[in-house]
Enzyme design. Sequence first.
Site, PDB file in Angstrom:
ATOM      1  CG  ASP A  93      35.977  50.244  66.877  1.00  0.00           C
ATOM      2  OD1 ASP A  93      37.182  50.468  67.049  1.00  0.00           O
ATOM      3  OD2 ASP A  93      35.153  51.125  66.563  1.00  0.00           O
TER       4      ASP A  93
ATOM      5  CG  HIS B  82      44.639  51.656  72.479  1.00  0.00           C
ATOM      6  ND1 HIS B  82      43.899  52.566  73.194  1.00  0.00           N
ATOM      7  CD2 HIS B  82      45.872  51.654  73.043  1.00  0.00           C
ATOM      8  CE1 HIS B  82      44.656  53.110  74.134  1.00  0.00           C
ATOM      9  NE2 HIS B  82      45.858  52.569  74.058  1.00  0.00           N
TER      10      HIS B  82
HETATM   11  C1  GDG Z   1      41.287  53.298  68.686  1.00  0.00           C
HETATM   12  C2  GDG Z   1      40.581  51.960  68.459  1.00  0.00           C
HETATM   13  C3  GDG Z   1      39.483  52.229  70.693  1.00  0.00           C
HETATM   14  C4  GDG Z   1      35.528  61.551  66.552  1.00  0.00           C
HETATM   15  N1  GDG Z   1      35.068  62.503  65.738  1.00  0.00           N
HETATM   16  C5  GDG Z   1      35.585  63.658  66.156  1.00  0.00           C
HETATM   17  C6  GDG Z   1      36.367  63.421  67.262  1.00  0.00           C
HETATM   18  N2  GDG Z   1      36.328  62.115  67.483  1.00  0.00           N
HETATM   19  C7  GDG Z   1      37.004  61.437  68.611  1.00  0.00           C
HETATM   20  C8  GDG Z   1      35.952  60.771  69.441  1.00  0.00           C
HETATM   21  C9  GDG Z   1      36.696  59.621  70.076  1.00  0.00           C
HETATM   22  C10 GDG Z   1      37.800  59.345  69.079  1.00  0.00           C
HETATM   23  O1  GDG Z   1      37.856  60.417  68.157  1.00  0.00           O
HETATM   24  C11 GDG Z   1      37.543  58.072  68.282  1.00  0.00           C
HETATM   25  O2  GDG Z   1      37.701  56.976  69.130  1.00  0.00           O
HETATM   26  P1  GDG Z   1      37.227  55.502  68.783  1.00  0.00           P
HETATM   27  O3  GDG Z   1      37.381  54.662  69.983  1.00  0.00           O
HETATM   28  O4  GDG Z   1      35.810  55.543  68.341  1.00  0.00           O
HETATM   29  O5  GDG Z   1      38.111  55.005  67.552  1.00  0.00           O
HETATM   30  P2  GDG Z   1      39.704  55.007  67.108  1.00  0.00           P
HETATM   31  O6  GDG Z   1      40.203  56.359  66.831  1.00  0.00           O
HETATM   32  O7  GDG Z   1      39.791  54.039  65.978  1.00  0.00           O
HETATM   33  O8  GDG Z   1      40.498  54.446  68.363  1.00  0.00           O
HETATM   34  C12 GDG Z   1      39.252  51.955  69.205  1.00  0.00           C
HETATM   35  C13 GDG Z   1      40.338  53.437  70.894  1.00  0.00           C
HETATM   36  O9  GDG Z   1      41.545  53.391  70.137  1.00  0.00           O
HETATM   37  C14 GDG Z   1      40.695  53.635  72.368  1.00  0.00           C
HETATM   38  O10 GDG Z   1      41.302  52.519  72.902  1.00  0.00           O
HETATM   39  O11 GDG Z   1      38.226  52.434  71.302  1.00  0.00           O
HETATM   40  O12 GDG Z   1      38.614  50.712  69.044  1.00  0.00           O
HETATM   41  O13 GDG Z   1      40.382  51.720  67.070  1.00  0.00           O
HETATM   42  O14 GDG Z   1      37.241  60.000  71.304  1.00  0.00           O
HETATM   43  O15 GDG Z   1      35.449  61.714  70.335  1.00  0.00           O
HETATM   44  N3  GDG Z   1      37.002  64.379  67.939  1.00  0.00           N
HETATM   45  C15 GDG Z   1      36.863  65.647  67.481  1.00  0.00           C
HETATM   46  N4  GDG Z   1      36.130  65.967  66.376  1.00  0.00           N
HETATM   47  C16 GDG Z   1      35.471  65.010  65.698  1.00  0.00           C
HETATM   48  O16 GDG Z   1      34.800  65.279  64.706  1.00  0.00           O
HETATM   49  N5  GDG Z   1      37.471  66.641  68.164  1.00  0.00           N
END
Ligand code: GDG
Length: 477
Positions: free
Chosen positions: A380, A168
Amino acid sequence: MNRLIIVSNRLPFALDSAGEDLWTVTPAVGGLVSAVEPVLRERGGTWIGWPGTAGKIPQGPLAEATRDAGYNVVPVALSETERNEFYYGYSNEVIWPLFHDLQNFCNFEPAYWQAYKDVNDRYADAIGRSAQPDDFIWVHDYHLMYVAQALREQSVSGKFSGLTFFLHIPFPPYDIFSKLPQQQRLLSALLQFDLLGFQTRRDVRNFMQCVRRVMPDAKVLSRGETHVIRFEKRKIRVGHFPIGIDFDSFENGAQCEAVTQRSQQLRASFPDCQLMLGSDRLDYSKGIPERLRAFRDALERYPELRGRVVLIQIVVPSRVEIPRYHEFKGRIDRLVGDINGRFSTSTWIPVQYHFRGLNREELLAHYRACDIAFLTPLKDGMNLVAKEYCACRVHEDGALILSQFAGAAEQLKPDALLVNPYDVEQMADTIVRAFRMSLAERTARMKRMRRMVRKENVFWWVDSFLKAGAKLAPSSL
Ligand code: GDG
């Protein structure tokens, strides 16, 4: 259809002790869970992972937490030392910073590697116990890169229809990867899988370059988008599979009555202002201080923004037990204080800062209410927030400022405003560009981005991965 076994470090929920025999269950926040949970819920299968609590796993609360999941859950227990050396140690003090090109944040403590292998062994045990012949094994992410090697060392008997892995986070270029003391052992372990999936073409390119440089016995064949490695008389396929989101569920959610009302309420709280959203887990890879500095620079150099733009920055607490994360939060707090102290008036506060996770309804209302998303990770794997923002723009407007080093930039690049997250002045100039952008231009760009995010959604992602897996010869262990 073969049975799907998902293996990831964490289960999609966390168990927390709230006193003697009292347990709380909280849904895990993060990209992996957001993407994989809807898929397993839809097609059933098994999820193997750690429920986030050190020591013995309480069976009652676990059964309670998983009763309505729609799939089986197999917990893996970790001791406190294992959690420290495997999870906080090798995974989060070595691999996470190195793979995000932040080598100065690495702590290459030699003892961590043994803990990493031991815990990966434990996950391999759990697979051995719960998987049946013909199951399709899909291991996720950087914590578990040694699992296939561990399965082969344990000579787990059986033929899986696939023994596969998806990373990821980004895969670094050779010059950075070569700092890793265990570089050869790690690559050799990864080559025990039959299929290796990465987020972007750039990650595949970096991985293939590392294999060429570090593994002289591996034969690398690349033709167009098809990459095959021959190693120890086996054939390993390598590909890029950009992860997507459950577009319909975000789009529908954003249109429901409660979210519509809440987003109107949010807009009404900031009359005559454009709202700009940043939303990230607390992590130094997400570029939050640089983003705040860019906003400060924009307010300094472009007075037209004062009183007219509000940055809503949500920071979801994450890994706060690690001192570096704690210090990092202090830096964010100070910058927010500095900006608000310098520019606030009696009717306008430039940064609205929330240090907490929002519930889904609130999150969707923020996506819907904000005119601009400002997402600037230093690096990212993908950045799902960018895609979720597009899905929630049900009126097809909104501007997206996105780091060129987020995986999502590869897919969204013609229409997102790409920035270098290390270049504070360029980011400040881009804020003003987004602020001044006409509705017609915003709409044209957003329409195209939405089309892409809708088409290449999470189900498309799983299908493309599983299709690539279906071409594999059964994996004999
Ligand atoms: C890893 C990789 C890759 C965010 N704020 C809240 C909340 N979120 C959820 C979002 C989103 C998730 O968390 C964050 O996803 P990201 O992709 O931006 O980042 P990572 O957690 O670092 O994920 C990344 C991912 O894996 C998938 O392969 O894209 O690059 O680092 O879904 O919606 N959810 C809630 N409240 C919040 O305040 N409920």
